[in-house]
Design a protein around this motif. Structure first.
Motif, PDB file in Angstrom:
ATOM      1  N   HIS A   1       0.831  -1.205   0.000  1.00 26.29           N
ATOM      2  CA  HIS A   1       0.000   0.000   0.000  1.00 26.29           C
ATOM      3  C   HIS A   1       0.865   1.255   0.000  1.00 26.29           C
ATOM      4  O   HIS A   1       0.530   2.250  -0.633  1.00 26.29           O
ATOM      5  CB  HIS A   1      -0.931  -0.009   1.223  1.00 26.29           C
ATOM      6  N   ASP A   2       1.980   1.203   0.701  1.00 28.10           N
ATOM      7  CA  ASP A   2       2.873   2.358   0.742  1.00 28.10           C
ATOM      8  C   ASP A   2       3.405   2.708  -0.643  1.00 28.10           C
ATOM      9  O   ASP A   2       3.721   3.862  -0.925  1.00 28.10           O
ATOM     10  CB  ASP A   2       4.058   2.076   1.669  1.00 28.10           C
ATOM     11  N   ALA A   3       3.520   1.709  -1.522  1.00 25.50           N
ATOM     12  CA  ALA A   3       4.124   1.927  -2.829  1.00 25.50           C
ATOM     13  C   ALA A   3       3.296   2.853  -3.698  1.00 25.50           C
ATOM     14  O   ALA A   3       3.807   3.438  -4.650  1.00 25.50           O
ATOM     15  CB  ALA A   3       4.331   0.585  -3.545  1.00 25.50           C
ATOM     16  N   VAL A   4       2.003   2.977  -3.422  1.00 24.15           N
ATOM     17  CA  VAL A   4       1.145   3.780  -4.276  1.00 24.15           C
ATOM     18  C   VAL A   4       0.766   5.107  -3.626  1.00 24.15           C
ATOM     19  O   VAL A   4      -0.166   5.767  -4.049  1.00 24.15           O
ATOM     20  CB  VAL A   4      -0.133   2.992  -4.665  1.00 24.15           C
ATOM     21  N   SER A   5       1.474   5.489  -2.592  1.00 26.32           N
ATOM     22  CA  SER A   5       1.169   6.756  -1.936  1.00 26.32           C
ATOM     23  C   SER A   5       1.476   7.936  -2.828  1.00 26.32           C
ATOM     24  O   SER A   5       0.934   9.017  -2.651  1.00 26.32           O
ATOM     25  CB  SER A   5       1.955   6.868  -0.623  1.00 26.32           C
ATOM     26  N   GLY A   6       2.380   7.731  -3.786  1.00 28.60           N
ATOM     27  CA  GLY A   6       2.651   8.751  -4.784  1.00 28.60           C
ATOM     28  C   GLY A   6       3.639   9.793  -4.321  1.00 28.60           C
ATOM     29  O   GLY A   6       3.920   9.961  -3.145  1.00 28.60           O
TER      30      GLY A   6
ATOM     31  N   ARG B   1      -1.198   4.187 -17.414  1.00 32.37           N
ATOM     32  CA  ARG B   1      -2.390   4.304 -16.563  1.00 32.37           C
ATOM     33  C   ARG B   1      -3.048   2.941 -16.349  1.00 32.37           C
ATOM     34  O   ARG B   1      -3.520   2.627 -15.252  1.00 32.37           O
ATOM     35  CB  ARG B   1      -3.390   5.288 -17.182  1.00 32.37           C
ATOM     36  N   SER B   2      -3.054   2.125 -17.401  1.00 31.91           N
ATOM     37  CA  SER B   2      -3.633   0.790 -17.267  1.00 31.91           C
ATOM     38  C   SER B   2      -2.804  -0.072 -16.319  1.00 31.91           C
ATOM     39  O   SER B   2      -3.357  -0.867 -15.544  1.00 31.91           O
ATOM     40  CB  SER B   2      -3.734   0.118 -18.640  1.00 31.91           C
ATOM     41  N   LEU B   3      -1.494   0.068 -16.375  1.00 32.59           N
ATOM     42  CA  LEU B   3      -0.631  -0.644 -15.430  1.00 32.59           C
ATOM     43  C   LEU B   3      -0.944  -0.225 -13.994  1.00 32.59           C
ATOM     44  O   LEU B   3      -1.019  -1.065 -13.090  1.00 32.59           O
ATOM     45  CB  LEU B   3       0.838  -0.365 -15.750  1.00 32.59           C
ATOM     46  N   GLU B   4      -1.129   1.062 -13.794  1.00 34.29           N
ATOM     47  CA  GLU B   4      -1.465   1.553 -12.449  1.00 34.29           C
ATOM     48  C   GLU B   4      -2.823   1.032 -12.002  1.00 34.29           C
ATOM     49  O   GLU B   4      -2.996   0.621 -10.845  1.00 34.29           O
ATOM     50  CB  GLU B   4      -1.444   3.083 -12.430  1.00 34.29           C
TER      51      GLU B   4
END
Length: 427
Positions: free
Chosen positions: A9-14, A309-312
């Motif tokens: 979850h931390d990886a997608v904090s941006g 964006r699709s990967l995200e």
């Protein structure tokens, strides 16, 4: 409630776009300034890689809790495109390092994340020793247990070892007599030889040559994964991820072509076929050429951003427990379809750019030819003709109807995804 480890979850904090741009724009400019000289002298890009490590570029996708930037995939690929514009060798040099991070983020093994991601956040990078020259010798590198029962010994040779000359660690595909094994060894460990014998006419500075292992000691904690080549498909975004690295690099080349074409037209004082002193920047025909270059670069960038964006979205779906096999098949198909168009557009741009100035644009001092050569070599790494067949087979028959071109990736097939060669098709 999600069962995905907190670390993911931390990886997608941006990260903040403005902060990232401010941090890396000067480095990209510095890298671009020396790109022609490096090309002319075949000077390996050690300094450029060091600058990127020091600035944290090589840890963009590492979650913040491990010391990285926690960049999203659209942020990562946007910056990778800018790096490709500065020098297309650099994204490819770091391709395996980027995929290594992504593999850890997809894994449920928190111990592996805790071991490797802080190293990458500290500026260490991972290179590849996965592919061999022919399919018949694939995975000929052996891993034998030490007689004492403590550790292992690695022996053999790999080729297409992209990024390894620049790396601190090497991700190696080996075989222990029963299973395929992935291990990570120090690049400077006793018995490791890294040889710069890559002879491709493009991407010359990627050092995609030979790596040899002569009785290299491997401890148990350097083993990443063990598997059978016959294991069924794994749900993974790595196929699309590695392809999108190439798409971003190609898009960077298209941007560089536009940049160099504009610079040439603005500075030149003679237009082909026009007597006397004139400027290409005032010629309507040159306007058309530059307009086409700008349009091709825009299209390539838009397509690559769409795949990112699709990967995200797939990554977020995985975190939420909503991703399934169809999610990853759709992702692969989108990346393959994008590949068909981006390759053609970038090669067109790299050829068309010479129309801004006639024969004078072919001067060795400008090295405009490097854009076509680099794009052509990148286009050959994951052969478009094979991907196009997979796309057609998917639409006609469904993904798994033809084993040769299906999208069902076994672990051994995923090894080849990480390579920078066309060995699976061309032998």
């Amino acid at each position: 409630m999600s069962t995905i480890p907190t670390a993911q979850h931390d990886a997608v904090s941006g990260a903040d776009d403005a902060e990232l741009d401010a941090r890396f724009a000067p480095i990209f400019e510095r890298i671009a300034t020396g790109s022609i000289e490096r090309e002319q002298n075949r000077e390996l890009a050690y300094d450029a890689v060091r600058w990127l490590k020091e600035a944290g570029f090589t840890a963009l996708r590492v979650p913040k809790r491990y010391g990285g930037s926690g960049a999203t995939l659209p942020q990562f690929f946007r910056l990778l495109t800018r790096l490709g514009e500065a020098d297309s060798n650099l994204p490819q040099i770091l391709r395996l390092n980027s995929g290594f991070i992504e593999s850890r983020l997809e894994s449920d093994d928190e111990a592996l994340r805790e071991r490797w991601l802080p190293k990458i956040a500290a500026g260490e990078t991972v290179g590849a020793a996965i592919s061999e020259r022919t399919a018949s010798t694939h995975n000929s590198v052996t891993l034998a247990a030490d007689k004492s029962g403590n550790g292992w010994w690695l022996n053999g040779e790999k080729y297409y070892s992209t990024g390894t000359l620049y790396a601190d660690w090497i991700d190696v595909a080996a075989h222990d007599g029963a299973d395929d094994v992935r291990v990570v060894v120090r690049a400077d460990a006793p018995g490791v030889a890294r040889i710069d014998d890559w002879d491709g006419f493009g991407q010359r500075l990627t050092a995609s040559g030979t790596t040899r292992f002569d009785s290299v000691y491997v401890s148990d904690d350097q083993l990443l994964v063990r598997y059978k080549a016959s294991e069924p498909r794994r749900n993974t975004s790595l196929t699309a991820f590695y392809q999108t690295v190439h798409l971003a690099t190609l898009t960077g080349i298209a941007r560089a072509v536009l940049r160099d074409g504009v610079a040439f037209a603005q500075s030149h004082t003679r237009t082909f076929g026009v007597p006397g002193r004139s400027s290409p920047r005032d010629n309507p025909l040159v306007h058309r050429v530059v307009g086409r270059l700008a349009s091709l670069a825009y299209s390539a960038e838009s397509i690559t951003a769409s795949v990112a964006r699709s990967l995200e979205n797939a990554y977020q779906a995985r975190l939420a427990g909503r991703a399934n096999t169809d999610t990853y098949i759709a992702l692969d198909i989108e990346a393959y379809q994008a590949q068909q168009i981006v390759i053609e557009q970038v090669l067109e741009a790299a050829t068309l750019v010479f129309e801004v100035g006639g024969a004078s644009a072919t001067s060795e001092t400008r090295r405009l030819d490097r854009h076509w050569r680099n794009a052509r070599v990148l286009a050959s790494h994951n052969p478009a003709i094979q991907r196009e067949a997979a796309v057609g087979n998917f639409h006609l028959n469904g993904a798994a109807s033809n084993e040769r071109f299906s999208l069902a990736h076994s672990p051994s097939e995923l090894e080849r995804v990480a390579t920078d060669s066309a060995v699976a098709v061309n032998g």
